[in-house]
Enzyme design. Structure first.
Site, PDB file in Angstrom:
ATOM      1  N   GLU A 115     -54.598 -54.614   2.996  1.00  0.00           N
ATOM      2  CA  GLU A 115     -54.029 -55.899   2.581  1.00  0.00           C
ATOM      3  C   GLU A 115     -53.202 -56.483   3.730  1.00  0.00           C
ATOM      4  O   GLU A 115     -53.714 -57.206   4.556  1.00  0.00           O
ATOM      5  CB  GLU A 115     -53.261 -55.758   1.262  1.00  0.00           C
TER       6      GLU A 115
HETATM    7  C1  HEC Z   1     -55.203 -59.162   0.725  1.00  0.00           C
HETATM    8  C2  HEC Z   1     -54.964 -59.838  -0.525  1.00  0.00           C
HETATM    9  C3  HEC Z   1     -53.629 -59.600  -1.199  1.00  0.00           C
HETATM   10  C4  HEC Z   1     -52.375 -59.824  -0.683  1.00  0.00           C
HETATM   11  C5  HEC Z   1     -51.997 -60.279   0.713  1.00  0.00           C
HETATM   12  C6  HEC Z   1     -51.456 -59.560  -1.777  1.00  0.00           C
HETATM   13  N1  HEC Z   1     -52.135 -59.196  -2.900  1.00  0.00           N
HETATM   14 FE1  HEC Z   1     -51.358 -58.906  -4.720  1.00  0.00          FE
HETATM   15  N2  HEC Z   1     -53.107 -58.181  -5.346  1.00  0.00           N
HETATM   16  C7  HEC Z   1     -54.276 -58.158  -4.630  1.00  0.00           C
HETATM   17  C8  HEC Z   1     -55.251 -57.347  -5.309  1.00  0.00           C
HETATM   18  C9  HEC Z   1     -56.685 -57.066  -4.840  1.00  0.00           C
HETATM   19  C10 HEC Z   1     -54.629 -56.860  -6.466  1.00  0.00           C
HETATM   20  C11 HEC Z   1     -55.222 -55.885  -7.486  1.00  0.00           C
HETATM   21  C12 HEC Z   1     -55.155 -54.501  -6.871  1.00  0.00           C
HETATM   22  C13 HEC Z   1     -55.366 -53.382  -7.846  1.00  0.00           C
HETATM   23  O1  HEC Z   1     -55.253 -53.611  -9.023  1.00  0.00           O
HETATM   24  O2  HEC Z   1     -55.608 -52.273  -7.419  1.00  0.00           O
HETATM   25  C14 HEC Z   1     -53.282 -57.436  -6.478  1.00  0.00           C
HETATM   26  C15 HEC Z   1     -52.376 -57.282  -7.518  1.00  0.00           C
HETATM   27  C16 HEC Z   1     -51.149 -57.930  -7.566  1.00  0.00           C
HETATM   28  C17 HEC Z   1     -50.293 -58.016  -8.721  1.00  0.00           C
HETATM   29  C18 HEC Z   1     -50.576 -57.433 -10.101  1.00  0.00           C
HETATM   30  C19 HEC Z   1     -50.978 -58.495 -11.080  1.00  0.00           C
HETATM   31  C20 HEC Z   1     -51.367 -57.880 -12.393  1.00  0.00           C
HETATM   32  O3  HEC Z   1     -51.665 -58.620 -13.319  1.00  0.00           O
HETATM   33  O4  HEC Z   1     -51.385 -56.653 -12.513  1.00  0.00           O
HETATM   34  C21 HEC Z   1     -49.172 -58.713  -8.358  1.00  0.00           C
HETATM   35  C22 HEC Z   1     -47.976 -59.060  -9.224  1.00  0.00           C
HETATM   36  C23 HEC Z   1     -49.326 -59.014  -6.963  1.00  0.00           C
HETATM   37  N3  HEC Z   1     -50.545 -58.567  -6.526  1.00  0.00           N
HETATM   38  C24 HEC Z   1     -48.352 -59.632  -6.182  1.00  0.00           C
HETATM   39  C25 HEC Z   1     -48.431 -59.666  -4.791  1.00  0.00           C
HETATM   40  C26 HEC Z   1     -47.303 -59.899  -3.917  1.00  0.00           C
HETATM   41  C27 HEC Z   1     -45.888 -60.120  -4.372  1.00  0.00           C
HETATM   42  C28 HEC Z   1     -47.791 -59.884  -2.652  1.00  0.00           C
HETATM   43  C29 HEC Z   1     -47.022 -60.045  -1.366  1.00  0.00           C
HETATM   44  C30 HEC Z   1     -45.966 -59.092  -1.136  1.00  0.00           C
HETATM   45  C31 HEC Z   1     -49.221 -59.660  -2.745  1.00  0.00           C
HETATM   46  N4  HEC Z   1     -49.569 -59.501  -4.060  1.00  0.00           N
HETATM   47  C32 HEC Z   1     -50.082 -59.658  -1.655  1.00  0.00           C
HETATM   48  C33 HEC Z   1     -54.488 -58.812  -3.433  1.00  0.00           C
HETATM   49  C34 HEC Z   1     -53.464 -59.177  -2.585  1.00  0.00           C
END
Ligand code: HEC
Ligand code: HEC
Length: 447
Positions: free
Chosen positions: A215
């Protein structure tokens, strides 16, 4: 005896009562009266006393007859209600038989709306200063190793619906993740986070992406803290949010991001307006879809105001579920549903996933943990088949399914008509009623 029978019975009773009364009257006037030399006033009194006994006895008979009839009539009315086609119009639903229809469904399910504020842990109250700081951090590419990605790159909350419209998200240096990015809208109401539910709070979750190699790719949480400390513009905002004497740590960074995420809520949907009392907010098809969403049993997992049993409204143990519950080689193979077992042991035939919220789901294609399905009707068919054991077909005669589980050695017979294409469409338009007006307008204008 039906209702007509009861009325006939009462008519005969009334005729008999009048005849009896006349016989009594003439007996007192012409036989008993003259025999005991009663004055005329006494004769009438005697008629009245003897007559009232007779009337009381008749009333008793009527009550007994009604009581005997009552349960039978209720059952007949219920049977009729279950046979009746789905009521398509809310006013008619209200007028006809609201109570009986609810009895016909498994149990009275209470539909609720989201509160405006997501609950915060005691140690991290949501303050305007923290929210402002969190918003800035959420959109800051300094959190990624090559300063190319911010949280909002994958969770576009300013222009999009809080995700990236990709099946697998794209991390730093063009690396593909293996899971679909869920929306962050309304994530403040979820009790556990990530597709497999491995994070217990937004604060804990926010520490993950920066150091995830595919990520944001930072080497360590200390490196993340250093990046933020190096930017003098942050000092004042951190002091305002947490106090001047506090050092900038990952605990505060994630606390501020979480506080901001708790403000990303959508209650401006046709569904919420309907539940708050605007009966015109849903179309007839959406209302049919809502009733199906309940009667097919989607509510057994996607329950409560955030449409997820994994939300703060219906706390765990119901947070994660087997998926697929019922085997369906067709869907499992086509969409590779069990390649990633989620929270289950790797290689398991059934995966375990957190129940996702369905709010704004119409705006967040593609679907499922692996982003393998690009349209909502297909997800609804998959869910009905693999999570509810429902048949999906337009064959109206095929109204029972026998499910043999060789693993549990149990036999279940589900006697209900299969979901027709129209049913699937109705559920889809109901799911569209969970879209925020604001987010929908944006996606339409292509902004
Ligand atoms: C490269 C793309 C990417 C970036 C950059 C990213 N995310 Fe995500 N995010 C994802 C993915 C893919 C998932 C699901 C992963 C899993 O469930 O294993 C996720 C899951 C989440 C969730 C969970 C939502 C749920 O309903 O469960 C949250 C909240 C979240 N991210 C917040 C953030 C925050 C805050 C940041 C920055 C610090 C961030 N993400 C950066 C791709 C990203
Ligand atoms: C036994 C629990 C259960 C039942 C019942 C259930 N679901 Fe689901 N639903 C889940 C789980 C778990 C997932 C996540 C699957 C995954 O990770 O790939 C999910 C995912 C979804 C998604 C995709 C969400 C997204 O953002 O990708 C939709 C849409 C959905 N369900 C709709 C329904 C409908 C409609 C019904 C009723 C026909 C239903 N579900 C019944 C557990 C359930």
């Amino acid at each position: 005896m039906g209702q007509a029978g009861l009325i006939g019975f009462m008519n005969v009773g009334i005729v008999l009562l009048i005849i009896g009364f006349s016989v009594l009257l003439s007996m007192v006037q012409f036989e008993l009266g003259p025999l005991s030399n009663l004055p005329p006033a006494r004769k009438w009194l005697m008629t009245l006393i003897l007559g009232s006994g007779m009337v009381a006895f008749s009333i008793k008979l009527i009550i007994i007859a009604t009581l005997i009839n009552f349960p039978k009539q209720t059952i007949q009315r219920n049977v009729a209600a279950q046979k009746a086609p789905l009521v398509t119009d809310w006013e008619q639903l209200n007028k006809d038989t609201p109570r009986i229809r609810l009895e016909g469904m498994q149990k009275a399910y209470v539909w609720r709306t989201l509160p405006d504020r997501a609950p915060a842990p005691e140690w991290n109250p949501t303050t305007p200063e923290k929210v402002a700081l969190g918003e800035r951090l959420f959109h800051d590419p300094a959190l990624s190793i090559d300063r190319t990605l911010s949280c909002s790159s994958c969770h576009d909350v300013r222009k999009g619906a809080g995700e990236d419209h990709r099946s697998d998200s794209l991390g730093v240096k063009g690396q593909l993740g293996s899971r679909n990015a869920p929306t962050v809208w309304n994530s403040g109401f979820q009790a556990v986070l990530f597709w497999d539910g491995r994070a217990a709070s937004l604060e804990e979750q926010a520490k993950g992406p920066p150091v995830n190699p595919v990520e944001m790719g930072m080497p360590s949480l200390e490196a993340v803290e250093q990046r933020i400390r190096d930017n003098p513009a942050y000092r004042e905002s951190f002091a305002k949010a947490f106090g001047a004497d506090q050092p900038i740590t990952i605990r505060q960074i994630s606390a501020a991001i979480a506080a901001y995420e708790r403000t990303l809520n959508t209650t401006d949907t046709p569904y919420d307006r309907f539940v708050r009392g605007d009966e015109k907010a849903l179309s007839a098809a959406q209302l049919r879809g809502m009733a199906l969403f309940q009667s097919v049993g989607c509510v057994s997992c996607h329950s409560g105001p955030n449409f997820s049993g994994a939300s703060v409204f219906d706390p765990p143990p119901a947070a994660q579920r087997l998926f697929p519950v019922f085997d369906s080689p067709k869907y499992v193979n086509r969409y590779n549903l069990t390649k990633d077992a989620g929270a289950n042991a790797p290689g398991s035939k059934q995966a375990i996933w957190r129940i996702p919220s369905l709010r704004n789901v119409a705006l967040t294609a593609p679907y499922l943990h692996n982003g393998s399905v690009d349209n909502l009707p297909e997800v609804v068919r998959i869910m009905a088949t693999v999570q509810r054991g429902k048949r999906v077909s337009n064959d109206a005669n095929d109204n029972q399914t026998i499910i043999w589980s060789s693993r549990d050695r149990t036999l279940a017979r589900i006697e209900s008509a299969p979901l027709s294409d129209r049913d699937v469409d109705d559920i889809v338009v109901f799911l569209q009623a969970l879209s925020s007006d604001r987010l929908l307008a944006r996606s339409k204008s292509g902004a």
